[in-house]
Design a protein around this motif. Structure first.
Motif, PDB file in Angstrom:
ATOM      1  N   SER A 214       0.803  -1.414   0.008  1.00 36.38           N
ATOM      2  CA  SER A 214      -0.296   0.054   0.075  1.00 36.38           C
ATOM      3  C   SER A 214       1.063   1.234  -0.016  1.00 36.38           C
ATOM      4  O   SER A 214       1.976   1.171   0.589  1.00 36.38           O
ATOM      5  CB  SER A 214      -0.905  -0.091   1.197  1.00 36.38           C
ATOM      6  N   ILE A 215       0.408   2.316  -0.859  1.00 38.96           N
ATOM      7  CA  ILE A 215       1.102   3.377  -0.995  1.00 38.96           C
ATOM      8  C   ILE A 215       0.506   4.643  -0.690  1.00 38.96           C
ATOM      9  O   ILE A 215      -0.677   4.799  -1.343  1.00 38.96           O
ATOM     10  CB  ILE A 215       1.833   3.861  -2.172  1.00 38.96           C
ATOM     11  N   VAL A 216       0.951   5.689   0.140  1.00 39.05           N
ATOM     12  CA  VAL A 216       0.313   6.942   0.377  1.00 39.05           C
ATOM     13  C   VAL A 216       1.285   7.747  -0.332  1.00 39.05           C
ATOM     14  O   VAL A 216       2.682   8.051   0.154  1.00 39.05           O
ATOM     15  CB  VAL A 216       0.136   7.337   1.674  1.00 39.05           C
ATOM     16  N   LEU A 217       0.903   8.748  -1.090  1.00 34.32           N
ATOM     17  CA  LEU A 217       1.687   9.473  -2.099  1.00 34.32           C
ATOM     18  C   LEU A 217       1.343  10.932  -2.090  1.00 34.32           C
ATOM     19  O   LEU A 217       0.131  11.450  -2.052  1.00 34.32           O
ATOM     20  CB  LEU A 217       1.454   9.105  -3.598  1.00 34.32           C
ATOM     21  N   VAL A 218       2.252  11.752  -1.643  1.00 31.73           N
ATOM     22  CA  VAL A 218       2.074  13.047  -1.712  1.00 31.73           C
ATOM     23  C   VAL A 218       3.227  13.689  -2.863  1.00 31.73           C
ATOM     24  O   VAL A 218       4.180  13.414  -2.879  1.00 31.73           O
ATOM     25  CB  VAL A 218       2.672  14.061  -0.384  1.00 31.73           C
ATOM     26  N   GLU A 219       2.628  14.316  -3.792  1.00 26.12           N
ATOM     27  CA  GLU A 219       3.364  14.742  -4.815  1.00 26.12           C
ATOM     28  C   GLU A 219       2.648  16.052  -5.816  1.00 26.12           C
ATOM     29  O   GLU A 219       1.422  16.117  -5.694  1.00 26.12           O
ATOM     30  CB  GLU A 219       3.485  13.405  -6.166  1.00 26.12           C
ATOM     31  N   HIS A 220       3.459  16.892  -5.961  1.00 21.96           N
ATOM     32  CA  HIS A 220       2.902  18.176  -6.832  1.00 21.96           C
ATOM     33  C   HIS A 220       2.853  17.932  -8.172  1.00 21.96           C
ATOM     34  O   HIS A 220       2.251  18.752  -8.782  1.00 21.96           O
ATOM     35  CB  HIS A 220       4.169  19.326  -6.258  1.00 21.96           C
ATOM     36  N   ASP A 221       3.598  16.938  -8.786  1.00 19.05           N
ATOM     37  CA  ASP A 221       3.429  16.390 -10.180  1.00 19.05           C
ATOM     38  C   ASP A 221       2.266  16.009 -10.492  1.00 19.05           C
ATOM     39  O   ASP A 221       1.917  14.753 -10.129  1.00 19.05           O
ATOM     40  CB  ASP A 221       4.672  15.651 -10.627  1.00 19.05           C
ATOM     41  N   MET A 222       1.117  16.586 -10.736  1.00 14.11           N
ATOM     42  CA  MET A 222       0.078  16.158 -11.092  1.00 14.11           C
ATOM     43  C   MET A 222      -0.188  15.081 -12.147  1.00 14.11           C
ATOM     44  O   MET A 222      -1.145  14.272 -12.156  1.00 14.11           O
ATOM     45  CB  MET A 222      -1.172  17.319 -11.281  1.00 14.11           C
ATOM     46  N   GLY A 223       0.724  15.144 -13.160  1.00 15.20           N
ATOM     47  CA  GLY A 223       0.645  14.096 -14.282  1.00 15.20           C
ATOM     48  C   GLY A 223       1.081  12.891 -13.709  1.00 15.20           C
ATOM     49  O   GLY A 223       0.328  11.704 -13.872  1.00 15.20           O
ATOM     50  N   VAL A 224       1.964  12.759 -12.788  1.00  8.98           N
ATOM     51  CA  VAL A 224       2.239  11.566 -11.905  1.00  8.98           C
ATOM     52  C   VAL A 224       1.089  10.975 -11.090  1.00  8.98           C
ATOM     53  O   VAL A 224       0.779   9.853 -10.983  1.00  8.98           O
ATOM     54  CB  VAL A 224       3.469  11.762 -11.209  1.00  8.98           C
ATOM     55  N   VAL A 225       0.635  11.964 -10.355  1.00 14.08           N
ATOM     56  CA  VAL A 225      -0.652  11.716  -9.606  1.00 14.08           C
ATOM     57  C   VAL A 225      -1.664  11.024 -10.200  1.00 14.08           C
ATOM     58  O   VAL A 225      -2.230   9.997  -9.834  1.00 14.08           O
ATOM     59  CB  VAL A 225      -1.034  12.793  -8.725  1.00 14.08           C
ATOM     60  N   MET A 226      -2.119  11.609 -11.524  1.00 11.54           N
ATOM     61  CA  MET A 226      -3.157  11.053 -12.115  1.00 11.54           C
ATOM     62  C   MET A 226      -2.970   9.789 -12.741  1.00 11.54           C
ATOM     63  O   MET A 226      -4.045   9.045 -12.769  1.00 11.54           O
ATOM     64  CB  MET A 226      -3.768  12.200 -13.136  1.00 11.54           C
ATOM     65  N   ARG A 227      -1.829   9.585 -12.980  1.00 15.11           N
ATOM     66  CA  ARG A 227      -1.466   8.289 -13.560  1.00 15.11           C
ATOM     67  C   ARG A 227      -1.292   7.209 -12.631  1.00 15.11           C
ATOM     68  O   ARG A 227      -1.710   5.996 -12.940  1.00 15.11           O
ATOM     69  CB  ARG A 227      -0.100   8.284 -14.438  1.00 15.11           C
ATOM     70  N   LEU A 228      -0.766   7.590 -11.405  1.00 13.03           N
ATOM     71  CA  LEU A 228      -0.494   6.360 -10.438  1.00 13.03           C
ATOM     72  C   LEU A 228      -1.410   6.037  -9.602  1.00 13.03           C
ATOM     73  O   LEU A 228      -2.075   4.845  -9.323  1.00 13.03           O
ATOM     74  CB  LEU A 228       0.741   6.633  -9.769  1.00 13.03           C
ATOM     75  N   ALA A 229      -2.494   7.287  -8.994  1.00 15.22           N
ATOM     76  CA  ALA A 229      -3.274   6.965  -7.944  1.00 15.22           C
ATOM     77  C   ALA A 229      -4.414   6.217  -8.209  1.00 15.22           C
ATOM     78  O   ALA A 229      -5.056   6.287  -9.191  1.00 15.22           O
ATOM     79  CB  ALA A 229      -3.535   8.276  -7.555  1.00 15.22           C
ATOM     80  N   ASP A 230      -4.872   5.160  -7.474  1.00 14.79           N
ATOM     81  CA  ASP A 230      -6.019   4.688  -7.422  1.00 14.79           C
ATOM     82  C   ASP A 230      -7.300   5.411  -6.777  1.00 14.79           C
ATOM     83  O   ASP A 230      -8.501   5.340  -7.202  1.00 14.79           O
ATOM     84  CB  ASP A 230      -6.037   3.255  -6.614  1.00 14.79           C
ATOM     85  N   GLU A 231      -6.940   6.203  -5.793  1.00  7.97           N
ATOM     86  CA  GLU A 231      -7.764   7.059  -5.033  1.00  7.97           C
ATOM     87  C   GLU A 231      -6.934   8.264  -4.619  1.00  7.97           C
ATOM     88  O   GLU A 231      -5.650   8.305  -4.500  1.00  7.97           O
ATOM     89  CB  GLU A 231      -8.293   6.459  -3.832  1.00  7.97           C
ATOM     90  N   VAL A 232      -7.952   9.398  -4.471  1.00  6.13           N
ATOM     91  CA  VAL A 232      -6.977  10.731  -4.255  1.00  6.13           C
ATOM     92  C   VAL A 232      -7.834  11.399  -3.224  1.00  6.13           C
ATOM     93  O   VAL A 232      -9.180  11.483  -3.100  1.00  6.13           O
ATOM     94  CB  VAL A 232      -7.019  11.446  -5.643  1.00  6.13           C
ATOM     95  N   THR A 233      -7.117  12.024  -2.196  1.00  4.86           N
ATOM     96  CA  THR A 233      -7.638  12.753  -1.080  1.00  4.86           C
ATOM     97  C   THR A 233      -7.430  14.192  -1.427  1.00  4.86           C
ATOM     98  O   THR A 233      -6.138  14.495  -1.538  1.00  4.86           O
ATOM     99  CB  THR A 233      -7.567  12.386   0.152  1.00  4.86           C
ATOM    100  N   VAL A 234      -8.134  15.279  -1.423  1.00  8.70           N
ATOM    101  CA  VAL A 234      -7.857  16.542  -1.756  1.00  8.70           C
ATOM    102  C   VAL A 234      -8.305  17.196  -0.279  1.00  8.70           C
ATOM    103  O   VAL A 234      -9.077  17.275   0.284  1.00  8.70           O
ATOM    104  CB  VAL A 234      -8.691  17.238  -2.801  1.00  8.70           C
TER     105      VAL A 234
END
Length: 288
Positions: A214-234
């Motif tokens: 399981s991975i919790v990701l904080v990242e400013h690169d939105m391209g990376v976030v949108m490609r990798l994330a299964d779920e997003v909390t804003v």
């Protein structure tokens, strides 16, 4: 390493419930709740000052919550010190590099095996057979993980001599050497070139898909976030303003307003500049 931890127990969900953090009257997190499903990437995003780093610091034990709870399965993490949380299988990499620059990559990665080492100081110092066998097993595991992230050919190189992107991969490898159940990634592609970002994102995807961590990701690169994330909390100003799959979150009006500001009266609504999941990030794309 499979979708289980070193003891063979299945990876449990991570539950964050009503997490609140206050500093001298300032509310940094205000009753945040989220769940990280086993073997998924859960991104925590938001504008600068939204509370992302504070959330990570609570999850890893650096900060103490004012209220709320954090559970990894049935085990409560709330209030535990960082070494106890790490011992339960939560590993973290920080935005800034924290590798000993003159130590070889192999020895730097071996530091990640410390929590799994059973031989005592005396046995290791005297090179007793059991300690030697254990060290050999750990070094073999270090090599396997280095191969997985693509730095096996650099094991004898001092970490300070590696290019920046490979140093970040070495930090990721060291965290994986802990055999974690949950991996906290704090801006893993920050400061990288476009090619380094793609390579690192592919490794992170492999951690989820091949290892089941399981991975919790904080990242400013939105391209990376949108490609990798299964779920997003804003988050915005310490509060959770949206959550769900990336495709839904990127079109949420509250998210668009938080990133781009409210549109002027009578003007057309602002359109999100966040790329869709699976698309390649453009150079200079919007960042959180």
């Amino acid at each position: 390493m499979t979708a289980t931890n070193a003891t063979g127990t299945g990876i449990p969900p991570l539950h964050v419930r009503d997490l609140t953090v206050r500093f001298a009257g300032l509310t940094a997190l205000d009753a945040i709740s989220l769940t990280v499903a086993p073997g998924t990437v859960h991104a925590v995003i938001g504008p600068n000052g939204a509370g992302k780093s504070t959330c990570f610091n609570v999850l890893s034990g650096v900060y103490r919550a004012t209220a709320g709870t954090v559970h990894l399965g049935d085990q409560e993490l709330t209030g535990l010190p960082p070494h106890r949380i790490a011992g339960l299988g939560v590993a973290r990499i920080f935005q800034n590099l924290a590798l000993p620059p003159r130590t070889t990559v192999a020895d730097s990665l071996l530091l990640g095996r410390h929590r799994l080492t059973r031989a005592g100081f005396l046995a290791a110092g005297l090179r007793l057979p059991a300690a030697v066998r254990e060290e050999h097993r750990h070094r073999e595991r270090v090599r396997e993980i280095a191969e997985f992230v693509g730095i096996a050919d650099q094991l004898s190189t001092p970490t300070g001599a590696l290019p920046y992107g490979q140093q970040k991969l070495a930090e990721l490898a060291r965290a994986l050497c802990m055999e974690p159940r949950v991996l906290l990634l704090d801006e893993p592609v920050a400061g990288m070139t476009a090619d380094e970002r793609r390579r690192t994102a592919a490794v992170v995807a492999g951690v989820r898909d091949s290892l089941g961590i399981s991975i919790v990701l904080v990242e400013h690169d939105m391209g990376v976030v949108m490609r990798l994330a299964d779920e997003v909390t804003v988050l915005d100003f310490g509060r959770r303003i949206a959550g769900g799959p990336p495709d839904r979150v990127q079109n949420d009006p509250a998210v668009i307003q938080a990133y781009l500001g409210a549109p002027a009266e009578g003007s057309a609504p602002a359109k999100s500049s966040v790329p869709a999941k699976g698309s390649a990030p453009a150079e200079g794309e919007a960042r959180a």
